[in-house]
Write a protein that holds these residues in place. Structure first.
Motif, PDB file in Angstrom:
ATOM      1  N   ARG A   4       0.855  -1.189   0.000  1.00 49.07           N
ATOM      2  CA  ARG A   4       0.000   0.000   0.000  1.00 49.07           C
ATOM      3  C   ARG A   4       0.885   1.231   0.000  1.00 49.07           C
ATOM      4  N   LEU A   5       0.622   2.083  -0.943  1.00 52.79           N
ATOM      5  CA  LEU A   5       1.380   3.327  -1.021  1.00 52.79           C
ATOM      6  C   LEU A   5       0.915   4.281   0.068  1.00 52.79           C
ATOM      7  N   PRO A   6       1.849   5.015   0.671  1.00 55.98           N
ATOM      8  CA  PRO A   6       1.433   6.002   1.664  1.00 55.98           C
ATOM      9  C   PRO A   6       0.583   7.080   1.003  1.00 55.98           C
ATOM     10  N   ARG A   7      -0.407   7.531   1.733  1.00 53.15           N
ATOM     11  CA  ARG A   7      -1.276   8.608   1.268  1.00 53.15           C
ATOM     12  C   ARG A   7      -1.148   9.773   2.240  1.00 53.15           C
ATOM     13  N   PRO A   8      -1.557  10.958   1.813  1.00 49.70           N
ATOM     14  CA  PRO A   8      -1.524  12.085   2.751  1.00 49.70           C
ATOM     15  C   PRO A   8      -2.262  11.781   4.055  1.00 49.70           C
ATOM     16  N   ALA A   9      -3.350  11.025   3.978  1.00 51.23           N
ATOM     17  CA  ALA A   9      -4.102  10.700   5.192  1.00 51.23           C
ATOM     18  C   ALA A   9      -3.255   9.871   6.155  1.00 51.23           C
ATOM     19  N   ASN A  10      -2.402   8.976   5.627  1.00 47.18           N
ATOM     20  CA  ASN A  10      -1.527   8.194   6.495  1.00 47.18           C
ATOM     21  C   ASN A  10      -0.480   9.082   7.164  1.00 47.18           C
ATOM     22  N   VAL A  11       0.068  10.000   6.405  1.00 45.24           N
ATOM     23  CA  VAL A  11       1.073  10.922   6.929  1.00 45.24           C
ATOM     24  C   VAL A  11       0.416  11.846   7.955  1.00 45.24           C
ATOM     25  N   ALA A  12      -0.887  12.070   7.806  1.00 49.16           N
ATOM     26  CA  ALA A  12      -1.605  12.955   8.715  1.00 49.16           C
ATOM     27  C   ALA A  12      -1.542  12.456  10.155  1.00 49.16           C
ATOM     28  N   TYR A  13      -1.569  11.149  10.346  1.00 46.13           N
ATOM     29  CA  TYR A  13      -1.493  10.622  11.710  1.00 46.13           C
ATOM     30  C   TYR A  13      -0.161  11.002  12.347  1.00 46.13           C
ATOM     31  N   THR A  14       0.915  10.844  11.597  1.00 46.67           N
ATOM     32  CA  THR A  14       2.228  11.216  12.112  1.00 46.67           C
ATOM     33  C   THR A  14       2.290  12.719  12.379  1.00 46.67           C
ATOM     34  N   LEU A  15       1.797  13.515  11.421  1.00 47.67           N
ATOM     35  CA  LEU A  15       1.761  14.961  11.631  1.00 47.67           C
ATOM     36  C   LEU A  15       0.903  15.283  12.853  1.00 47.67           C
ATOM     37  N   GLY A  16      -0.213  14.589  13.004  1.00 42.80           N
ATOM     38  CA  GLY A  16      -1.071  14.789  14.165  1.00 42.80           C
ATOM     39  C   GLY A  16      -0.334  14.542  15.469  1.00 42.80           C
ATOM     40  N   ASN A  94      -0.102  19.755  -8.688  1.00 46.10           N
ATOM     41  CA  ASN A  94       1.267  19.808  -8.183  1.00 46.10           C
ATOM     42  C   ASN A  94       1.376  18.764  -7.079  1.00 46.10           C
ATOM     43  N   ASP A  95       2.122  17.698  -7.350  1.00 37.61           N
ATOM     44  CA  ASP A  95       2.170  16.574  -6.418  1.00 37.61           C
ATOM     45  C   ASP A  95       2.667  16.963  -5.033  1.00 37.61           C
ATOM     46  N   THR A  96       3.658  17.801  -4.961  1.00 34.94           N
ATOM     47  CA  THR A  96       4.190  18.212  -3.663  1.00 34.94           C
ATOM     48  C   THR A  96       3.132  18.967  -2.870  1.00 34.94           C
ATOM     49  N   THR A  97       2.439  19.885  -3.523  1.00 31.50           N
ATOM     50  CA  THR A  97       1.375  20.629  -2.859  1.00 31.50           C
ATOM     51  C   THR A  97       0.257  19.694  -2.432  1.00 31.50           C
ATOM     52  N   THR A  98      -0.098  18.747  -3.296  1.00 31.47           N
ATOM     53  CA  THR A  98      -1.153  17.792  -2.970  1.00 31.47           C
ATOM     54  C   THR A  98      -0.799  16.999  -1.715  1.00 31.47           C
ATOM     55  N   VAL A  99       0.431  16.526  -1.635  1.00 32.34           N
ATOM     56  CA  VAL A  99       0.826  15.736  -0.466  1.00 32.34           C
ATOM     57  C   VAL A  99       0.894  16.610   0.780  1.00 32.34           C
ATOM     58  N   LEU A 100       1.566  17.748   0.689  1.00 35.26           N
ATOM     59  CA  LEU A 100       1.715  18.596   1.872  1.00 35.26           C
ATOM     60  C   LEU A 100       0.383  19.141   2.367  1.00 35.26           C
ATOM     61  N   LEU A 101      -0.376  19.749   1.472  1.00 35.71           N
ATOM     62  CA  LEU A 101      -1.648  20.307   1.912  1.00 35.71           C
ATOM     63  C   LEU A 101      -2.677  19.206   2.150  1.00 35.71           C
ATOM     64  N   GLY A 102      -2.580  18.122   1.386  1.00 36.25           N
ATOM     65  CA  GLY A 102      -3.480  16.991   1.624  1.00 36.25           C
ATOM     66  C   GLY A 102      -3.313  16.434   3.024  1.00 36.25           C
ATOM     67  N   THR A 103      -2.083  16.415   3.509  1.00 33.44           N
ATOM     68  CA  THR A 103      -1.814  15.965   4.874  1.00 33.44           C
ATOM     69  C   THR A 103      -2.448  16.920   5.879  1.00 33.44           C
ATOM     70  N   LEU A 104      -2.259  18.197   5.668  1.00 37.68           N
ATOM     71  CA  LEU A 104      -2.841  19.199   6.554  1.00 37.68           C
ATOM     72  C   LEU A 104      -4.375  19.136   6.504  1.00 37.68           C
ATOM     73  N   GLU A 105      -4.930  18.991   5.298  1.00 39.00           N
ATOM     74  CA  GLU A 105      -6.385  18.856   5.142  1.00 39.00           C
ATOM     75  C   GLU A 105      -6.898  17.628   5.888  1.00 39.00           C
ATOM     76  N   SER A 106      -6.137  16.545   5.856  1.00 38.91           N
ATOM     77  CA  SER A 106      -6.548  15.322   6.544  1.00 38.91           C
ATOM     78  C   SER A 106      -6.598  15.530   8.054  1.00 38.91           C
ATOM     79  N   VAL A 107      -5.621  16.255   8.596  1.00 39.10           N
ATOM     80  CA  VAL A 107      -5.617  16.554  10.029  1.00 39.10           C
ATOM     81  C   VAL A 107      -6.848  17.387  10.379  1.00 39.10           C
ATOM     82  N   TRP A 108      -7.055  18.475   9.626  1.00 37.06           N
ATOM     83  CA  TRP A 108      -8.185  19.340   9.926  1.00 37.06           C
ATOM     84  C   TRP A 108      -9.513  18.637   9.636  1.00 37.06           C
ATOM     85  N   GLY A 109      -9.557  17.926   8.505  1.00 40.99           N
ATOM     86  CA  GLY A 109     -10.789  17.244   8.121  1.00 40.99           C
ATOM     87  C   GLY A 109     -11.228  16.206   9.136  1.00 40.99           C
ATOM     88  N   ALA A 110     -10.280  15.475   9.722  1.00 48.56           N
ATOM     89  CA  ALA A 110     -10.631  14.472  10.734  1.00 48.56           C
ATOM     90  C   ALA A 110     -11.320  15.136  11.922  1.00 48.56           C
TER      91      ALA A 110
END
Length: 189
Positions: A4-16, A94-110
């Motif tokens: 399974r490839l890491p997704r921004p949502a997975n990285v969100a837990y670590t960022l959290g 922009n893949d970098t923006t998608t991953v970085l902001l996607g991670t932040l969105e996942s934290v806030w969205g949760a």
């Protein structure tokens, strides 16, 4: 065995976990999203393939939002509005923006989804008027994206993010980010 490839949502837990250890509030995360997400609207508008790669996902989330508003489903409307914002980030091109902001969105969205579920369980209805306003503002941002007007799309997104929160996260804005809220959501997906 599959990988399974890491997704921004997975990285969100670590960022959290990092944000929680630093005692960062949900309101601080929301403020960061308010500053950075308009860039995604601008990038979406600048994509040459926006009509095939961006707008269909936004339009689908809008149809879900409209259906939930008509069905008086406030929690569903909140979830559909989040999907719209997530699609905006995911489709910015922009893949970098998608991953970085996607991670932040996942934290806030949760946290936003948890708040919406709490309110729904408590019988607190979300404002139909606010839901309709969110829908209308999404439509305007989509129109600007379709027209290829990046700066105007960013300005409209900035205004929208500052004024129209379909899910009243102010119940959690002062709370410290909770990594378990993020992890629990990831297990549900």
């Amino acid at each position: 065995s599959s990988v399974r490839l890491p997704r921004p949502a997975n990285v969100a837990y670590t960022l959290g976990q990092v944000l929680e250890s630093r005692r960062v509030t949900v309101g601080d995360v929301a403020a960061a999203v308010e500053h950075f997400e308009p860039l995604c609207a601008e990038l979406c508008a600048e994509r040459r393939d926006r009509r095939s790669q961006v707008l269909p996902a936004l339009e689908e989330a809008q149809r879900e939002l409209a259906a939930c508003i008509e069905a008086d489903d406030g929690h569903g409307a909140s979830l559909a509005a989040r999907r719209w914002h997530e699609a905006l980030v995911d489709r910015c091109g922009n893949d970098t923006t998608t991953v970085l902001l996607g991670t932040l969105e996942s934290v806030w969205g949760a946290h936003a989804r948890a708040t919406s579920a709490e309110l729904d369980a408590a019988g607190v209805a979300l404002s139909e008027k606010l839901s309709r306003r969110v829908h209308a503002e999404h439509e305007e941002i989509q129109r600007l994206i379709a027209a290829g007007d990046g700066p105007a799309a960013a300005a409209a997104a900035r205004h929208h993010l500052r004024t129209a929160r379909i899910h009243p996260t102010d119940r959690r804005d002062g709370h410290v980010v909770d990594a378990l809220t993020i992890r629990d959501e990831l297990l549900d997906r």
